[in-house]
Design a protein around this motif. Structure first.
Motif, short mmCIF file in Angstrom:
data_model
loop_
_atom_site.label_atom_id
_atom_site.label_comp_id
_atom_site.label_asym_id
_atom_site.label_seq_id
_atom_site.Cartn_x
_atom_site.Cartn_y
_atom_site.Cartn_z
N ALA A 1 -15.62 28.50 -8.91
CA ALA A 1 -14.85 29.70 -8.59
C ALA A 1 -14.37 29.64 -7.15
O ALA A 1 -14.96 28.98 -6.31
CB ALA A 1 -15.72 30.94 -8.79
N THR A 2 -13.27 30.33 -6.90
CA THR A 2 -12.82 30.48 -5.53
C THR A 2 -13.59 31.62 -4.89
O THR A 2 -14.24 32.42 -5.57
CB THR A 2 -11.32 30.79 -5.47
OG1 THR A 2 -11.09 32.11 -5.99
CG2 THR A 2 -10.51 29.77 -6.28
N ALA B 1 -14.27 39.17 -6.22
CA ALA B 1 -13.65 40.09 -7.18
C ALA B 1 -14.55 40.35 -8.37
O ALA B 1 -14.62 41.47 -8.91
CB ALA B 1 -12.31 39.53 -7.64
N SER B 2 -15.29 39.32 -8.82
CA SER B 2 -16.15 39.47 -9.99
C SER B 2 -17.30 40.43 -9.74
O SER B 2 -17.85 41.02 -10.68
CB SER B 2 -16.70 38.11 -10.42
OG SER B 2 -17.58 37.60 -9.43
N LYS C 1 -15.19 48.17 -9.07
CA LYS C 1 -14.09 48.76 -9.85
C LYS C 1 -13.29 47.71 -10.61
O LYS C 1 -12.47 48.05 -11.46
CB LYS C 1 -13.15 49.53 -8.90
CG LYS C 1 -13.77 50.77 -8.28
CD LYS C 1 -12.85 51.42 -7.29
CE LYS C 1 -11.59 51.95 -7.94
NZ LYS C 1 -10.73 52.67 -6.96
N GLY C 2 -13.52 46.45 -10.30
CA GLY C 2 -12.70 45.41 -10.90
C GLY C 2 -11.39 45.28 -10.14
O GLY C 2 -10.87 46.26 -9.61
N ILE C 3 -10.84 44.08 -10.08
CA ILE C 3 -9.61 43.81 -9.33
C ILE C 3 -8.56 43.26 -10.28
O ILE C 3 -8.79 42.26 -10.97
CB ILE C 3 -9.86 42.79 -8.20
CG1 ILE C 3 -10.97 43.27 -7.27
CG2 ILE C 3 -8.58 42.52 -7.42
CD1 ILE C 3 -10.61 44.46 -6.42
N VAL D 1 -5.15 43.97 -5.04
CA VAL D 1 -4.96 43.09 -6.20
C VAL D 1 -5.09 41.63 -5.75
O VAL D 1 -4.85 41.30 -4.58
CB VAL D 1 -3.58 43.28 -6.86
CG1 VAL D 1 -3.47 44.66 -7.50
CG2 VAL D 1 -2.44 43.06 -5.88
N LEU D 2 -5.47 40.79 -6.70
CA LEU D 2 -5.42 39.35 -6.49
C LEU D 2 -4.01 38.87 -6.84
O LEU D 2 -3.41 39.35 -7.80
CB LEU D 2 -6.43 38.63 -7.37
CG LEU D 2 -7.92 38.83 -7.06
CD1 LEU D 2 -8.76 38.16 -8.14
CD2 LEU D 2 -8.26 38.25 -5.69
N VAL D 3 -3.49 37.94 -6.07
CA VAL D 3 -2.23 37.27 -6.39
C VAL D 3 -2.58 35.86 -6.81
O VAL D 3 -3.26 35.13 -6.06
CB VAL D 3 -1.28 37.27 -5.18
CG1 VAL D 3 0.01 36.52 -5.52
CG2 VAL D 3 -0.96 38.70 -4.75
#
Length: 441
Positions: free
Chosen positions: A22-23, A29-30, A34-36, A76-78
């Protein structure tokens, strides 16, 4: 100036390394409560943003993954097409700027303390901005007006902070800035010598961001004094907290000082003088006479007070309320001319779609100014229209103006905003100001 001690924590705190599969951003994020959501880029668009471009346009987005979907202001993740994160940013469901990137994966790997955390990021970025200005000698005993945060140039897209003495003026032009208003104020309030804060939302730009503040009491300035006094290069100014932009154009500081250095014994005309910045510098530099012209009565009231504030000879410097074009036409009909003319009009091309019409206005104004410049005299002419600066049109317009005026010009000096207005090279739109000194023959 120092921010709170907690600003230094980012240099010492760290988190456990992410698993090899994983990065760092995926790992953080995991574990987010709240979740991303993920904003997945189209094929072929990833490298542009990996290279640092801070604005993810909606046209670069293939799909958005998240249940419920993200709303404006969310982190947010991009990601690339395989959903591997390249960075994270702040989402907008309405704006053409779908995401304003805040941190890339590589940076998050080196310094994960701020990853996916806007409050910590604000603390670090504003702290870094303070340190940079200190290294540039700002503030000093001769200058206490400067830009502290310059949007993309300080990696806080949509946020501008100008410091005027003990007053901070915060200009907001992004929805995320409005969402984190209190956190931003908290960071700025911890800067030493800042006693009060004025919040100035850019109402028209924020409408494009999906926020309508036109009827909001938030636009008011009730939490700040109406006027403050500053010093720039040893010259004092009154600044209105209700004035244009943030109240004072700190970006022209270095060019104003240059005018002071070349004005001794000269007759000077300052067109679109606002509160008298260039005119006051010319008078302080020993000009024989200085005339400032502007159409704004409130601005000229302040300009006249600035004469008294600096103990300048009111017989040698004067300010007139008149339309710039009409003044120059009248001056031509009377056979008037000047050794040095400064022409610094307001932004005439706020968007690319009006470039053509604006170019005609710039050409006509400069043609009139060239006709009023004595042979061998100097014209300092400016454009704060970023679209024109980036398109390279301004110099072509000046040549066209010279032809229209029947004059020959050579370029003596070219400048932009002062060093406290850093520019992100991946976002050249931030380099909005053109200041060109011409010799007119």
């Amino acid at each position: 100036m120092l921010l709170g001690a907690r600003f230094l924590m980012s240099k010492t705190l760290s988190i456990a390394s992410a698993p090899p599969s994983a990065t760092v951003l995926q790992d953080i994020a995991s574990n987010h409560h709240k979740g991303i959501a993920k904003v997945v880029l189209k094929k072929g668009k990833t490298q542009l943003f990996k290279d640092g471009s801070p604005m993810v346009y909606s046209g670069a987005v293939a799909r958005i993954i998240g249940r419920p979907p993200p709303i404006t202001g969310d982190v947010v993740l991009v990601t690339d097409g395989t959903e591997k994160p390249i960075g994270w940013g702040l989402y907008n469901s309405v704006s053409m700027f779908c995401v304003r990137l805040m941190q890339l994966e590589d940076e998050a790997s080196r310094d994960p303390f701020c990853a996916l955390n806007v409050e910590r990021l604000l603390e670090n970025r504003i702290s870094d901005a303070v340190v940079l200005r200190e290294r540039l000698g700002l503030p000093s005993t001769k200058t206490n007006a400067y830009r502290l945060v310059n949007s993309e140039g300080d990696r806080l897209s949509g946020l501008i902070v100008d410091i005027f003495g003990r007053e901070a003026v915060i200009a907001s032009s992004a929805a995320w800035v409005e969402k984190y208003k209190q956190q931003i104020k908290d960071c700025i309030s911890e800067i030493s010598n800042v006693n009060s804060i004025t919040w100035r939302p850019s109402v028209d730009i924020l409408k494009e961001e999906g926020l309508d503040l036109s009827d909001s009491g938030d636009v008011g300035l009730a939490d700040s004094q109406k006027m403050t006094k500053i010093v720039e290069n040893g010259i004092s100014y009154l600044v209105s907290m209700e004035g244009q932009k943030t109240g004072f154009y700190a970006d022209q500081r270095e060019s104003r000082q240059y005018i002071s250095s070349i004005s001794k014994g000269q007759e000077v005309l300052d067109i679109c003088c606002y509160t008298g910045g260039f005119a006051l510098n010319a008078a302080s530099g020993g000009a024989l006479s200085v005339t400032g012209v502007d159409s704004s009565a409130p601005a000229l009231d302040i300009a006249k007070k600035n004469i008294v504030l600096n103990n300048l000879d009111s017989q040698a410097i004067s300010f007139l309320r008149e339309d710039a074009t009409q003044f120059m036409k009248n001056a031509l009909s009377k056979g008037n001319s000047w050794d040095i003319i400064i022409l610094d009009p307001p932004k005439l091309a706020p968007r690319k779609k009006v470039l053509q019409s604006a170019s005609g206005m710039y050409r006509n104004l400069n043609s009139l100014a060239m006709k009023l410049t004595r042979k061998g005299g100097l014209l300092m002419t400016c454009s704060c229209s970023g679209a024109m600066t980036q398109s390279g049109m301004f110099l072509n317009i000046l040549q066209g103006a010279a032809s229209l005026a029947g004059r020959k010009i050579t370029i003596v000096r070219q400048a932009g905003a002062g060093c406290d207005h850093p520019v992100d090279p991946t976002y050249p739109e931030g380099q909005y100001l053109s200041n060109v000194l011409l010799r007119v023959l």
